[in-house]
Design a protein around this motif. Structure first.
Motif, PDB file in Angstrom:
ATOM      1  N   TYR A  97      70.688 130.778 -32.339  1.00 27.07           N
ATOM      2  CA  TYR A  97      70.381 132.140 -31.898  1.00 27.07           C
ATOM      3  C   TYR A  97      68.990 132.175 -31.268  1.00 27.07           C
ATOM      4  O   TYR A  97      68.802 132.742 -30.191  1.00 27.07           O
ATOM      5  N   GLU A  98      68.029 131.546 -31.937  1.00 29.39           N
ATOM      6  CA  GLU A  98      66.668 131.548 -31.385  1.00 29.39           C
ATOM      7  C   GLU A  98      66.610 130.786 -30.059  1.00 29.39           C
ATOM      8  O   GLU A  98      65.943 131.228 -29.125  1.00 29.39           O
ATOM      9  N   ILE A  99      67.286 129.668 -29.973  1.00 33.70           N
ATOM     10  CA  ILE A  99      67.296 128.885 -28.737  1.00 33.70           C
ATOM     11  C   ILE A  99      67.876 129.702 -27.593  1.00 33.70           C
ATOM     12  O   ILE A  99      67.328 129.740 -26.494  1.00 33.70           O
ATOM     13  N   MET A 100      68.974 130.372 -27.847  1.00 31.10           N
ATOM     14  CA  MET A 100      69.717 131.032 -26.784  1.00 31.10           C
ATOM     15  C   MET A 100      69.287 132.469 -26.494  1.00 31.10           C
ATOM     16  O   MET A 100      69.598 132.999 -25.426  1.00 31.10           O
ATOM     17  N   ASN A 101      68.572 133.100 -27.450  1.00 30.28           N
ATOM     18  CA  ASN A 101      68.313 134.530 -27.289  1.00 30.28           C
ATOM     19  C   ASN A 101      66.874 134.981 -27.476  1.00 30.28           C
ATOM     20  O   ASN A 101      66.562 136.127 -27.173  1.00 30.28           O
ATOM     21  N   LEU A 107      62.191 125.315 -27.384  1.00 39.06           N
ATOM     22  CA  LEU A 107      63.247 124.484 -27.961  1.00 39.06           C
ATOM     23  C   LEU A 107      62.730 123.657 -29.134  1.00 39.06           C
ATOM     24  O   LEU A 107      63.356 123.608 -30.192  1.00 39.06           O
ATOM     25  N   ARG A 108      61.615 122.985 -28.951  1.00 36.76           N
ATOM     26  CA  ARG A 108      61.087 122.115 -30.014  1.00 36.76           C
ATOM     27  C   ARG A 108      60.732 122.903 -31.272  1.00 36.76           C
ATOM     28  O   ARG A 108      60.893 122.406 -32.376  1.00 36.76           O
ATOM     29  N   VAL A 109      60.248 124.117 -31.103  1.00 35.65           N
ATOM     30  CA  VAL A 109      59.921 124.947 -32.263  1.00 35.65           C
ATOM     31  C   VAL A 109      61.198 125.294 -33.021  1.00 35.65           C
ATOM     32  O   VAL A 109      61.251 125.166 -34.245  1.00 35.65           O
ATOM     33  N   ALA A 110      62.232 125.700 -32.307  1.00 37.83           N
ATOM     34  CA  ALA A 110      63.501 126.037 -32.959  1.00 37.83           C
ATOM     35  C   ALA A 110      64.053 124.828 -33.710  1.00 37.83           C
ATOM     36  O   ALA A 110      64.521 124.956 -34.845  1.00 37.83           O
ATOM     37  N   LEU A 111      63.987 123.659 -33.094  1.00 38.34           N
ATOM     38  CA  LEU A 111      64.462 122.434 -33.748  1.00 38.34           C
ATOM     39  C   LEU A 111      63.653 122.130 -34.993  1.00 38.34           C
ATOM     40  O   LEU A 111      64.216 121.875 -36.063  1.00 38.34           O
ATOM     41  N   ASN A 112      62.337 122.130 -34.863  1.00 37.82           N
ATOM     42  CA  ASN A 112      61.472 121.806 -36.005  1.00 37.82           C
ATOM     43  C   ASN A 112      61.649 122.788 -37.157  1.00 37.82           C
ATOM     44  O   ASN A 112      61.701 122.387 -38.325  1.00 37.82           O
ATOM     45  N   GLU A 113      61.730 124.059 -36.842  1.00 40.56           N
ATOM     46  CA  GLU A 113      61.899 125.068 -37.886  1.00 40.56           C
ATOM     47  C   GLU A 113      63.247 124.897 -38.597  1.00 40.56           C
ATOM     48  O   GLU A 113      63.340 125.047 -39.815  1.00 40.56           O
ATOM     49  N   ALA A 114      64.281 124.572 -37.845  1.00 44.62           N
ATOM     50  CA  ALA A 114      65.602 124.358 -38.450  1.00 44.62           C
ATOM     51  C   ALA A 114      65.593 123.147 -39.371  1.00 44.62           C
ATOM     52  O   ALA A 114      66.156 123.185 -40.468  1.00 44.62           O
ATOM     53  N   PHE A 146      73.289 125.518 -20.024  1.00 43.32           N
ATOM     54  CA  PHE A 146      73.400 126.843 -20.638  1.00 43.32           C
ATOM     55  C   PHE A 146      72.627 127.826 -19.783  1.00 43.32           C
ATOM     56  O   PHE A 146      71.785 127.438 -18.983  1.00 43.32           O
ATOM     57  N   ASP A 147      72.907 129.083 -19.971  1.00 44.74           N
ATOM     58  CA  ASP A 147      72.234 130.134 -19.219  1.00 44.74           C
ATOM     59  C   ASP A 147      70.902 130.485 -19.883  1.00 44.74           C
ATOM     60  O   ASP A 147      70.581 131.646 -20.057  1.00 44.74           O
ATOM     61  N   VAL A 148      70.145 129.453 -20.268  1.00 45.90           N
ATOM     62  CA  VAL A 148      68.880 129.631 -20.966  1.00 45.90           C
ATOM     63  C   VAL A 148      67.825 128.846 -20.203  1.00 45.90           C
ATOM     64  O   VAL A 148      68.054 127.697 -19.837  1.00 45.90           O
ATOM     65  N   LYS A 149      66.689 129.459 -19.954  1.00 50.99           N
ATOM     66  CA  LYS A 149      65.615 128.806 -19.207  1.00 50.99           C
ATOM     67  C   LYS A 149      64.531 128.313 -20.174  1.00 50.99           C
ATOM     68  O   LYS A 149      63.526 128.963 -20.404  1.00 50.99           O
ATOM     69  N   LYS A 150      64.782 127.146 -20.768  1.00 50.17           N
ATOM     70  CA  LYS A 150      63.809 126.514 -21.657  1.00 50.17           C
ATOM     71  C   LYS A 150      63.874 125.026 -21.395  1.00 50.17           C
ATOM     72  O   LYS A 150      64.890 124.502 -20.967  1.00 50.17           O
ATOM     73  N   ASP A 151      62.748 124.346 -21.670  1.00 53.25           N
ATOM     74  CA  ASP A 151      62.781 122.901 -21.510  1.00 53.25           C
ATOM     75  C   ASP A 151      62.151 122.223 -22.718  1.00 53.25           C
ATOM     76  O   ASP A 151      61.371 122.807 -23.443  1.00 53.25           O
ATOM     77  N   LEU A 152      62.523 120.967 -22.911  1.00 48.69           N
ATOM     78  CA  LEU A 152      62.076 120.210 -24.078  1.00 48.69           C
ATOM     79  C   LEU A 152      60.600 119.860 -24.033  1.00 48.69           C
ATOM     80  O   LEU A 152      60.023 119.527 -25.064  1.00 48.69           O
TER      81      LEU A 152
END
Length: 159
Positions: A97-101, A107-114, A146-152
């Motif tokens: 949800y955080e990654i996509m919305n 991205l890295r923050v969402a991964l690390n927090e998960a 995906f329709d998300v504008k984020k990069d690693l």
């Protein structure tokens, strides 16, 4: 959880606990969702200022869980959704949800927090499992699938 206990980290942790409860007794409507969030036990060290983000996460995961589950299913090789543990599934839904919305969560923050949540609430295998699926999703996002504008390459320091 390791690292600083930022307001968002605390809100994310509380949202995880509420969403995990939904795995056993899901809310039947928006009113029930609001009641569950309002009545969920609070850590007295967590300011109420994080409540808005807790509600955003809970509402977002609850309303989009089918879409989130499809993404999980597409990126979990050889794992049917029904076989994924409730802790891991909840962590994955929350992170996706955080990654996509949530635009300002890299991205890295969402991964690390998960991964941190899965270390705290899951078993010894949870962090690797969660990281594997989210890493595949993050690469897909980074590649524009995906329709998300984020990069690693964007990290916590950049946000």
């Amino acid at each position: 959880m390791s690292g600083p206990q930022t307001p968002r980290r605390k809100a994310r942790r509380r949202a995880f606990q509420i969403l995990y409860g939904f795995a056993f007794e899901p809310p039947v409507n928006e009113r029930a969702l609001l009641k569950a969030v309002k009545e969920a036990p609070r850590d007295e060290n967590v300011p109420e200022s994080g409540d808005e983000y807790v509600l955003e996460l809970c509402r977002g995961v609850w309303t989009r869980h089918e879409e989130l589950d499809r993404v999980i299913g597409q990126h979990s090789q050889n794992w049917k959704l029904e076989r994924i543990g409730k802790v891991e599934l909840t962590v994955l839904r929350l992170a996706l949800y955080e990654i996509m919305n949530v635009e300002d969560i890299p991205l890295r923050v969402a991964l690390n927090e998960a991964v941190e949540l899965s270390k705290e609430f899951g078993d010894d295998n949870s962090p690797g499992f969660v990281n594997g699926i989210l890493d595949a999703v993050a690469k897909a996002v980074d590649q524009g699938r995906f329709d998300v504008k984020k990069d690693l390459s964007r990290s916590r320091e950049d946000s």
